[in-house]
Design an enzyme around this catalytic site. Sequence first.
Site, short mmCIF file in Angstrom:
data_model
loop_
_atom_site.label_atom_id
_atom_site.label_comp_id
_atom_site.label_asym_id
_atom_site.label_seq_id
_atom_site.Cartn_x
_atom_site.Cartn_y
_atom_site.Cartn_z
N LYS A 90 11.66 45.97 63.71
CA LYS A 90 12.75 45.54 62.82
C LYS A 90 14.06 45.79 63.53
O LYS A 90 14.30 46.87 64.09
CB LYS A 90 12.71 46.39 61.53
N LYS A 126 14.95 44.68 68.83
CA LYS A 126 16.26 44.02 68.87
C LYS A 126 16.15 42.77 69.72
O LYS A 126 15.30 42.69 70.60
CB LYS A 126 17.29 44.96 69.51
N ASP A 166 23.19 40.53 63.46
CA ASP A 166 23.95 41.52 64.23
C ASP A 166 25.23 40.77 64.62
O ASP A 166 25.53 39.73 64.01
CB ASP A 166 23.14 42.00 65.46
N SER A 376 17.78 45.86 54.59
CA SER A 376 16.84 44.85 55.09
C SER A 376 15.41 45.22 54.70
O SER A 376 14.61 44.35 54.31
CB SER A 376 16.92 44.75 56.62
N1 GLU Z 1 21.77 44.69 63.29
C1 GLU Z 1 21.75 45.71 62.27
C2 GLU Z 1 21.59 47.08 62.91
O1 GLU Z 1 22.16 47.32 63.95
C3 GLU Z 1 20.76 45.41 61.17
C4 GLU Z 1 19.34 45.19 61.57
C5 GLU Z 1 18.43 44.71 60.44
O2 GLU Z 1 18.88 44.57 59.31
O3 GLU Z 1 17.26 44.52 60.74
O4 GLU Z 1 20.96 47.97 62.40
#
Ligand code: GLU
Length: 444
Positions: A90, A126, A166, A376
Amino acid sequence: MSYVDEVIDLVVKKNPNEPEFHQAVKEVLESLRVVIEANEDKYRKEALLERLTEPERQLLFRVPWVDDNGQVHVNKAYRVQFNSAIGPYKGGLRLHPSVNLSIIKFLGFEQIFKNSLTGLPIGGGKGGSDFDPKGKSDREIMAFCQSFMAELCKYIGADTDVPAGDIGTGAREIGYMFGQYKRIRGVFEGVLTGKGLTYGGSLVRTEATGYGLLYFTEEMLKLAGKDMKDKVIAISGAGNVAIYAAEKAVQMGAKVVTMSDSTGWIYDPEGIDLDAVKEIKEVKRARLTEYKTYRPNSEYHEGAGVWSVKCDIALPCATQNELHLEDAKQLVANGCIAVAEGANMPTTMEATEYLQANGVLFAPGKASNAGGVATSALEMSQNSERLSWSFEEVDAKLKNIMVNICHNATDAAKRYGCEGNYVVGANIAGFEKVAAAMEAQGIV
Ligand code: GLU
């Protein structure tokens, strides 16, 4: 040589030219030293740290797309599936010209501990691309997103890997990606989070990272006998995190005086007009230079500079390595009492150490910005049970999660004699669960 130093050396040697990844690994492993040393022989034999610092899978692919003039472009794209010990991978997708493997790996590595801290069953991953969404037409954005997903869709799924937004990836991009996933794979499932409310998105997801940052900051101040009331706040960034951090800060009785984007920063001593920033950034997708037309008494400055303004609390919400040692010195000299990271790794290691050494409360992003990914995970729960929860219900859960993270980090730091050190506390609390899950699942 200690096991921690051995692994840090190994990571640097095996992953050359990845400075951000080295920085993230060093920061985490250094602060885990006390825990590792207590179990050194066992962890070394299991190669636990080698496994933790080597992604389970890394996908690199090209994304060809056609611009409005018929010209074909090719971008590099990544998905790093870092660790699935406690749940499906995730983490977000970053679309920015600076994106490279080092940045995606640092973000993926951080995500493992952040996701663990939320208390929810999500692993770390990621992805992203060096595609620059700035100045692109809607059709060009859609063309890129569809081509990106045409490849990525082979490797993700509601129970395997669930990407999200992101930097550069918001509701519009998630929508185009979701549509393409559904068309190719033929399944309507919660494969992405941050979706629109009409097709499975969760209330509060848009606000979650910013709101969560403030819930965390408020709790951290409370534990130190302080509060948010009438505090002057400097925020960097003007994206989704910064905007909703500012909104919640104002609701808590504080005053936000700065925000910034990639070209400059604004100072509004009376307090930032958030409706104006929302219109400029969310509706017009324009620059903060326009802010002055809404608020003639405000100042606009080119370049970086928000940390030079006198403030009680600093919230870096832009990007990695944006708050340097010089900035930390300026903040301390100006009487700043707390720094809480809304972005991922915005504070350099030297700046972090300086702030901590000078008694400034410091919240690392993996704890203080975990509200986004936590919500999320709440979106995933709602998708699984095919229900939508009310705003109040999700917001209450988010607040509860942030308060728990704050307490868990505080307790972990205390257990290892580092009272008040949220960096050590967050890393230990995040690590303990992942390490236990990895050990229980054998050598995989
Ligand atoms: N990009 C966000 C973070 O750095 C959210 C990631 C998500 O919701 O999966 O945690």
